[in-house]
Design an enzyme around this catalytic site. Structure first.
Site, PDB file in Angstrom:
ATOM      1  N   SER A   4      -2.802   5.008  -0.240  1.00  0.00           N
ATOM      2  CA  SER A   4      -2.444   3.748  -0.857  1.00  0.00           C
ATOM      3  C   SER A   4      -1.745   3.997  -2.194  1.00  0.00           C
ATOM      4  O   SER A   4      -0.725   4.679  -2.245  1.00  0.00           O
ATOM      5  CB  SER A   4      -3.705   2.890  -1.002  1.00  0.00           C
ATOM      6  OG  SER A   4      -3.397   1.565  -1.331  1.00  0.00           O
ATOM      7  N   GLU A  20      -0.748  -2.716   8.117  1.00  0.00           N
ATOM      8  CA  GLU A  20      -0.953  -2.535   6.674  1.00  0.00           C
ATOM      9  C   GLU A  20      -0.983  -3.850   5.901  1.00  0.00           C
ATOM     10  O   GLU A  20      -1.634  -3.955   4.863  1.00  0.00           O
ATOM     11  CB  GLU A  20       0.156  -1.649   6.098  1.00  0.00           C
ATOM     12  CG  GLU A  20       0.204  -0.225   6.618  1.00  0.00           C
ATOM     13  CD  GLU A  20      -0.789   0.699   5.925  1.00  0.00           C
ATOM     14  OE1 GLU A  20      -1.654   0.208   5.189  1.00  0.00           O
ATOM     15  OE2 GLU A  20      -0.674   1.924   6.137  1.00  0.00           O
ATOM     16  N   HIS A  23      -5.174  -1.978   6.312  1.00  0.00           N
ATOM     17  CA  HIS A  23      -4.984  -1.039   5.206  1.00  0.00           C
ATOM     18  C   HIS A  23      -6.320  -0.504   4.696  1.00  0.00           C
ATOM     19  O   HIS A  23      -7.225  -1.257   4.377  1.00  0.00           O
ATOM     20  CB  HIS A  23      -4.253  -1.754   4.068  1.00  0.00           C
ATOM     21  CG  HIS A  23      -3.961  -0.878   2.892  1.00  0.00           C
ATOM     22  ND1 HIS A  23      -2.959   0.055   2.904  1.00  0.00           N
ATOM     23  CD2 HIS A  23      -4.539  -0.788   1.671  1.00  0.00           C
ATOM     24  CE1 HIS A  23      -2.922   0.678   1.742  1.00  0.00           C
ATOM     25  NE2 HIS A  23      -3.871   0.187   0.975  1.00  0.00           N
TER      26      HIS A  23
END
Length: 585
Positions: free
Chosen positions: A255, A389, A500
């Site tokens: 991330s 995501e 995500h």
């Protein structure tokens, strides 16, 4: 714009769980984590054991199962007082002898926005604050520390390869105290490839990524990236004492940590040397790579600085930075958190993130420009994403019910994009829910009329398709070996799909240490950290290098893996690449 995942709230894990009876803070930390995840059970307690001496002092560590660790080793002077909002400064004197068994102090966190009208953000922030893990994390400005975990019995001179982990958290939160590399280290030993796991605590939110002309004038921008860089330098200076090989360091992040990993590749025009030697030889990016951004002195980040200064009582000060450095910690943190956060309606349109500073060679170009022109460290890379995501970040915009409202919302992210460009972007995303994210779920999971469409846009622009644009340049311009993957391990399981951060649960062994996606991805990664080849430990399928002609991609699933072609939503990728100069946050 980028990324916080819910998974780091739970990814602190341990290989075994101690009882809560003793007073050792490390033990209490591990027990609280296991309680939070419903898996608390009696087990062995960590004990003091290994001792490592470096030039700055003597470090007493801990032993837990087959893993030894050293938590919270200082690598820089505390960024307080006159050093607040300034680049990190190397330690000026030895720290003597320290017991490195506790939970490292986390840098100031932005759990929630304190701004007016941020009710959702405040609610989620309160939830996080009440989370058992969050409760035991100590927060403060004196937070620039390193943590090291290694196989038991490792000694100086063993020359083990090193995975240098950079945590995520949307550049708003995160700490080394939330990640325990024990599962990674244990898995490396099981595979016959023992590896050391190193983490760096770096400044986040406004303490690490406040921008504006005032900070640019004195060269104090992108402080979180500078902290990471000093952590890499510390690793070069000290990892041999822990049994690591400074010539075999791989930078690895998820991330915001993956975006930071890419940024470390382009810092100083791609020069990743320190004392004449490379600081790392490879990079792994999970869910993140290039993030085009307007410069530090653009009106958008300047408005953030002005808002923070005003909230701190420094809005009319002749020297706003000097004023901010005098403000007590608590009111300054409230001021830093007065802008929209990642839990807010603004979502991935983040207030704090790395931004180019054209007057400072450290991070002078927008990441996409450096990546597309080959101004990068020439190291092999792995970069990949989760299929959905964007779903996590499209949950709170339920008032967006038609294309006109979606147009207004998306345009708010990109100050350089005009209405025509935004309309062109929406044109390549069908309005029908079956085309949106979570992908391949038909008309299911339509949380609100534009949810799946917005989720697809946020996921593609922030993570998935910007990755493909970078890969094309890395292979054709920079001429470096690359591998790419897509994970669909939670396909069609909920409105979030393979969301995500969900890969962290498996990679760090939290839920099921023998789960297929966790074992297979770690095996590829451990192979890469050891040999710069994800296939050096044989498993199926063999992961081919990426190339712009055939675009091979590893596709991870819950029970099996296969190879696929990285050509999905190509019209969107083409449109993004054509307009990349204006898709800057």
């Amino acid at each position: 714009m980028l990324l916080f995942s819910l998974a780091p709230l739970f990814v602190v894990l341990a290989t075994a769980t101690p009882t809560p009876a003793q007073n050792d803070i490390f033990e209490k930390h591990q027990y609280a984590v296991r309680q939070a995840t419903g898996s608390a059970a009696p087990g062995p307690t960590p004990t003091l054991g290994p001792v490592v001496k470096i030039k700055d002092g003597t470090i007493n560590g801990w032993v837990f199962g087959r893993v030894e660790g050293f938590n919270g080793v200082p690598y820089a002077e505390p960024p307080i007082g006159n050093l607040r909002l300034k680049p990190p400064v190397s330690l000026t004197k030895p720290f003597g002898t320290i017991t490195a068994t506790g939970i490292p102090t986390s840098c100031p966190q932005m759990f929630a926005s304190t701004g007016v009208g941020e009710d959702i953000s405040k609610f989620l922030g309160n939830f996080l604050t009440l989370n058992p893990i969050s409760q035991i994390l100590k927060v403060g400005e004196d937070c620039l520390t390193m943590s090291v975990q290694r196989p038991q019995g490792t000694k100086a001179g063993d020359k083990l390869p090193v995975a240098f982990w950079i945590y995520g958290g949307g550049f708003e939160l995160g700490s080394t105290g939330q990640y325990n590399g024990a599962h990674f280290v244990n898995r490396s030993m099981q595979l016959g490839k023992p590896t050391i796991f190193v983490q760096v605590n770096y400044r986040v939110s406004g303490f690490g990524f406040l921008a504006g002309k005032e900070l640019a004038k004195e060269g104090s921008t992108n402080l979180g990236l500078r902290d990471q860089r000093m952590g890499l330098q510390w690793t070069q200076d000290n990892i041999e004492a822990f049994g690591g090989d400074p010539e075999k360091v791989t930078v690895w992040g998820e991330s915001a940590g993956a975006i930071s990993t890419f940024d470390q590749i382009i810092i100083n025009g791609g020069d990743h040397t320190y004392k004449g030697k490379p600081m790392f030889r490879g990079a792994i990016m999970n869910s993140g790579s290039i993030v085009p951004a307007v410069p530090v002195d653009h009106p958008k980040p300047q408005a953030i600085f002005d808002t923070v200064a005003k909230a701190a009582g420094c809005g009319i000060a002749l020297d706003k930075l000097a004023c901010l450095r005098r403000v007590p910690f608590a009111p300054l943190q409230r001021a830093v958190n007065s802008v929209p956060g990642i839990f807010s309606y603004s979502s991935l349109n983040l207030a704090y993130l790395p931004r180019p500073d054209p007057n400072d060679n450290f991070f002078s170009e927008s990441p996409e420009k450096a990546g597309l022109t080959g101004k990068v460290a020439k190291v092999p890379i792995i970069v990949g994403d989760l299929e959905d995501e964007g779903t996590l970040f499209a949950l709170v915009q339920s008032n967006i019910t038609n294309s006109a409202q979606l147009h207004t919302y998306v345009k708010s992210y990109f100050p350089l994009a005009n209405d025509k460009v935004i309309s062109g972007l929406l044109d390549v995303y069908p309005e029908t829910p079956s085309a949106g994210s979570p992908f391949d779920s038909g008309n299911k999971y339509t949380v609100y009329p534009q949810f799946k469409r917005l989720a697809a846009i946020l996921g593609d622009l922030t993570f998935i398709l910007t990755r493909r644009i970078y890969l094309d340049a890395a292979e054709s311009v920079a001429k470096i070996p690359t591998w790419s993957y897509l994970s669909s391990h939670l396909k069609d399981t909920s409105p979030l799909g393979t969301f995500h951060g969900s890969d962290l649960i498996y990679m760090f062994g939290l839920l099921n240490k023998t789960s297929h996606p966790g074992q297979t991805s770690l095996q590829y990664f451990i192979s890469f950290v050891n040999d710069l080849d994800p296939n050096s430990i044989p498993q199926e399928p063999k992961w081919p290098q990426y190339d712009t002609q055939t675009r091979p991609m590893l596709h991870l699933h819950m029970q099996s893996n296969n190879l696929t072609t990285d050509t999905f939503r190509q019209p969107v990728a083409d449109y993004l690449e054509k307009n990349i100069d204006v898709f800057k946050v």
